[in-house]
Design a protein around this motif. Structure first.
Motif, mmCIF file in Angstrom:
data_model
loop_
_atom_site.group_PDB
_atom_site.id
_atom_site.type_symbol
_atom_site.label_atom_id
_atom_site.label_comp_id
_atom_site.label_asym_id
_atom_site.label_seq_id
_atom_site.Cartn_x
_atom_site.Cartn_y
_atom_site.Cartn_z
ATOM 1 N N HIS A 1 8.776 9.464 5.158
ATOM 2 C CA HIS A 1 7.972 8.558 4.337
ATOM 3 C C HIS A 1 6.527 9.032 4.344
ATOM 4 O O HIS A 1 6.168 10.010 5.019
ATOM 5 C CB HIS A 1 8.108 7.106 4.804
ATOM 6 C CG HIS A 1 7.785 6.879 6.249
ATOM 7 N ND1 HIS A 1 6.528 7.124 6.772
ATOM 8 C CD2 HIS A 1 8.537 6.426 7.291
ATOM 9 C CE1 HIS A 1 6.516 6.814 8.056
ATOM 10 N NE2 HIS A 1 7.710 6.403 8.408
ATOM 11 N N TRP A 2 5.678 8.335 3.600
ATOM 12 C CA TRP A 2 4.322 8.832 3.346
ATOM 13 C C TRP A 2 3.427 8.809 4.576
ATOM 14 O O TRP A 2 2.445 9.566 4.625
ATOM 15 C CB TRP A 2 3.705 8.044 2.204
ATOM 16 C CG TRP A 2 4.415 8.287 0.905
ATOM 17 C CD1 TRP A 2 5.209 7.417 0.228
ATOM 18 C CD2 TRP A 2 4.406 9.498 0.145
ATOM 19 N NE1 TRP A 2 5.707 8.001 -0.913
ATOM 20 C CE2 TRP A 2 5.224 9.276 -0.993
ATOM 21 C CE3 TRP A 2 3.796 10.743 0.298
ATOM 22 C CZ2 TRP A 2 5.433 10.260 -1.953
ATOM 23 C CZ3 TRP A 2 4.002 11.719 -0.659
ATOM 24 C CH2 TRP A 2 4.815 11.473 -1.770
ATOM 25 N N THR B 1 0.588 3.849 5.590
ATOM 26 C CA THR B 1 1.811 3.076 5.735
ATOM 27 C C THR B 1 2.969 3.824 5.089
ATOM 28 O O THR B 1 2.766 4.619 4.166
ATOM 29 C CB THR B 1 1.686 1.690 5.073
ATOM 30 O OG1 THR B 1 1.333 1.871 3.684
ATOM 31 C CG2 THR B 1 0.601 0.856 5.752
ATOM 32 N N PRO B 2 4.211 3.580 5.529
ATOM 33 C CA PRO B 2 5.360 4.266 4.934
ATOM 34 C C PRO B 2 5.476 4.049 3.432
ATOM 35 O O PRO B 2 5.766 4.990 2.684
ATOM 36 C CB PRO B 2 6.553 3.658 5.675
ATOM 37 C CG PRO B 2 5.997 3.247 7.000
ATOM 38 C CD PRO B 2 4.602 2.761 6.695
ATOM 39 N N ALA B 3 5.260 2.813 2.988
ATOM 40 C CA ALA B 3 5.345 2.481 1.572
ATOM 41 C C ALA B 3 3.932 2.236 1.054
ATOM 42 O O ALA B 3 3.311 1.230 1.387
ATOM 43 C CB ALA B 3 6.208 1.238 1.362
ATOM 44 N N TYR C 1 10.817 4.537 -0.503
ATOM 45 C CA TYR C 1 9.547 4.021 -0.002
ATOM 46 C C TYR C 1 8.457 4.072 -1.077
ATOM 47 O O TYR C 1 7.426 3.414 -0.940
ATOM 48 C CB TYR C 1 9.090 4.800 1.226
ATOM 49 C CG TYR C 1 9.612 4.239 2.520
ATOM 50 C CD1 TYR C 1 9.275 2.954 2.945
ATOM 51 C CD2 TYR C 1 10.444 4.989 3.353
ATOM 52 C CE1 TYR C 1 9.741 2.432 4.137
ATOM 53 C CE2 TYR C 1 10.922 4.480 4.554
ATOM 54 C CZ TYR C 1 10.562 3.198 4.940
ATOM 55 O OH TYR C 1 11.034 2.685 6.118
ATOM 56 N N SER C 2 8.667 4.847 -2.136
ATOM 57 C CA SER C 2 7.684 4.977 -3.211
ATOM 58 C C SER C 2 7.916 3.985 -4.333
ATOM 59 O O SER C 2 7.070 3.870 -5.235
ATOM 60 C CB SER C 2 7.744 6.398 -3.795
ATOM 61 O OG SER C 2 7.617 7.378 -2.802
ATOM 62 N N LEU D 1 9.373 -4.694 -1.197
ATOM 63 C CA LEU D 1 10.126 -3.704 -1.971
ATOM 64 C C LEU D 1 11.446 -4.243 -2.512
ATOM 65 O O LEU D 1 12.096 -3.565 -3.321
ATOM 66 C CB LEU D 1 10.417 -2.476 -1.101
ATOM 67 C CG LEU D 1 9.225 -1.659 -0.603
ATOM 68 C CD1 LEU D 1 9.719 -0.485 0.241
ATOM 69 C CD2 LEU D 1 8.379 -1.165 -1.760
ATOM 70 N N LEU E 1 16.982 -0.184 3.834
ATOM 71 C CA LEU E 1 15.742 -0.912 3.638
ATOM 72 C C LEU E 1 15.997 -2.391 3.333
ATOM 73 O O LEU E 1 15.224 -3.255 3.760
ATOM 74 C CB LEU E 1 14.919 -0.276 2.526
ATOM 75 C CG LEU E 1 14.398 1.133 2.823
ATOM 76 C CD1 LEU E 1 13.482 1.619 1.706
ATOM 77 C CD2 LEU E 1 13.674 1.194 4.143
ATOM 78 N N ASP F 1 10.580 -6.486 7.617
ATOM 79 C CA ASP F 1 9.999 -5.258 7.089
ATOM 80 C C ASP F 1 10.361 -5.076 5.610
ATOM 81 O O ASP F 1 11.419 -5.514 5.163
ATOM 82 C CB ASP F 1 10.497 -4.042 7.875
ATOM 83 C CG ASP F 1 10.083 -4.085 9.337
ATOM 84 O OD1 ASP F 1 9.001 -4.626 9.620
ATOM 85 O OD2 ASP F 1 10.847 -3.595 10.190
ATOM 86 N N ASN F 2 9.480 -4.427 4.866
ATOM 87 C CA ASN F 2 9.749 -3.979 3.484
ATOM 88 C C ASN F 2 10.108 -5.105 2.521
ATOM 89 O O ASN F 2 10.766 -4.870 1.500
ATOM 90 C CB ASN F 2 10.869 -2.933 3.490
ATOM 91 C CG ASN F 2 10.539 -1.746 4.372
ATOM 92 O OD1 ASN F 2 9.506 -1.112 4.205
ATOM 93 N ND2 ASN F 2 11.410 -1.462 5.330
ATOM 94 N N ASP G 1 13.285 10.155 8.704
ATOM 95 C CA ASP G 1 12.246 9.137 8.541
ATOM 96 C C ASP G 1 11.138 9.689 7.641
ATOM 97 O O ASP G 1 9.954 9.566 7.956
ATOM 98 C CB ASP G 1 11.682 8.733 9.906
ATOM 99 C CG ASP G 1 10.960 7.383 9.877
ATOM 100 O OD1 ASP G 1 11.193 6.606 8.932
ATOM 101 O OD2 ASP G 1 10.167 7.118 10.804
#
Length: 302
Positions: free
Chosen positions: A195-196, A125-127, A227-228, A274, A262, A270-271, A193
């Motif tokens: 992200h992880w 996932t991105p985050a 995202y982290s 966070l 975000l 989404d998100n 974009d």
């Protein structure tokens, strides 16, 4: 990557398109890829679907992109092809070999056949919800080098527009104490974009080049950090490894930009998890930015 779409009709339609694309491009599903069972990689709300394949180019990755017919154009539609032409090979990414487009009624599809990425995405996932796996010093060095090679690439593609900053930053950062600047000092070319779920390890690879283009300087580093931020250990590692990009006036402005994006994404669901950390980070960045501004003013009149 995202999860399989909730709508079973969307999932069935995309799987059918993937099967058709295999026929168009002379590829076959790889039923025994490294790591076990055949994987599916879904994009946001089923817009894309990728699967491992085999064919004339060897082990590959076939990705299908869907768009309503009247929107099958523009930046997101041509991003990977533009990257193949313009982004230097020093920026590690799977090579794009073949592209095929077709329509079915009101639906447009694009098939993209890539080399298969080495390794796996750092996070599904991105985050990430837990600390990302340990990445080597060489991995981080390669990432810094890749971003430095990408930054000066000349393109007319735009990842972040000034009009968006003027409109969105005052709205989504209204909780900060004072008027928020919306004009970056510098622009550079970004992946857009980062992200992880778009980074591979243990060997660095950068995936999904749909949205790359011009953005405020430091944008990619700021996005990876944002995202982290739900995993403090990972966020701290990003700050350490990418400090040359983040610990500057440009980097702090870029952080406010991605926090704006975000926070806005929460409106579509989404998100959400966070939000507290993003708002706290925005306050920290804002305090540092304000303090730097006062220091500059004092030096000017010293």
């Amino acid at each position: 990557m995202s999860s399989e779409p909730d709508d079973p009709e969307v999932a069935a339609r995309m799987r059918s398109a993937h099967t058709a694309a295999c026929g168009f491009l002379g590829a076959a599903p790889d039923t025994q890829p490294p790591g076990g069972k055949t994987r599916e990689a879904w994009g946001w709300r089923g817009r894309t679907l990728g699967r491992p394949v085999t064919g004339a180019y060897g082990p590959g990755w076939l990705r299908i992109v869907h768009s309503p017919l009247d929107k099958a154009a523009g930046k997101l539609w041509t991003g990977p092809e533009d990257a193949e032409q313009l982004v230097p090979r020093q920026v590690p990414r799977p090579r794009l070999h073949l592209v095929r487009q077709w329509t079915e009624g009101e639906n447009a599809y694009k098939a993209e056949l890539y080399d298969r990425a080495v390794g796996e995405t750092v996070s599904p996932t991105p985050a990430p919800v837990t600390a990302v796996p340990s990445l080597t010093a060489a991995w981080w060095s390669d990432l810094r080098t890749a971003l430095a090679c990408l930054s000066p690439v000349h393109t007319d593609r735009t990842a972040v527009r000034q009009a968006y900053l003027d409109r969105a930053m005052p709205k989504y950062l209204a909780f900060l104490d004072g008027p928020v600047p919306t004009m970056p000092r510098a622009w550079s070319t970004a992946h857009g974009d980062l992200h992880w779920a778009n980074l591979t390890g243990p060997e660095l690879g950068i995936l999904d080049w749909e949205g790359w283009g011009i953005a405020p300087a430091g944008y990619d580093a700021a996005l990876l950090h944002a995202y982290s931020i739900g995993v403090p250990e990972t966020a701290e590692r990003v700050r350490q490894e990418l400090s040359i990009l983040l610990d500057s006036e440009d980097g702090r402005f870029a952080e406010l930009v991605v926090i704006t994006e975000l926070l806005q994404s929460v409106e579509r669901g989404d998100n959400v998890e966070l939000v507290p950390a993003l708002r706290q980070r925005a306050k920290e960045v804002w305090c540092r930015t304000t303090a730097d501004g006062v220091e500059v003013l004092l030096r000017k009149y010293d």
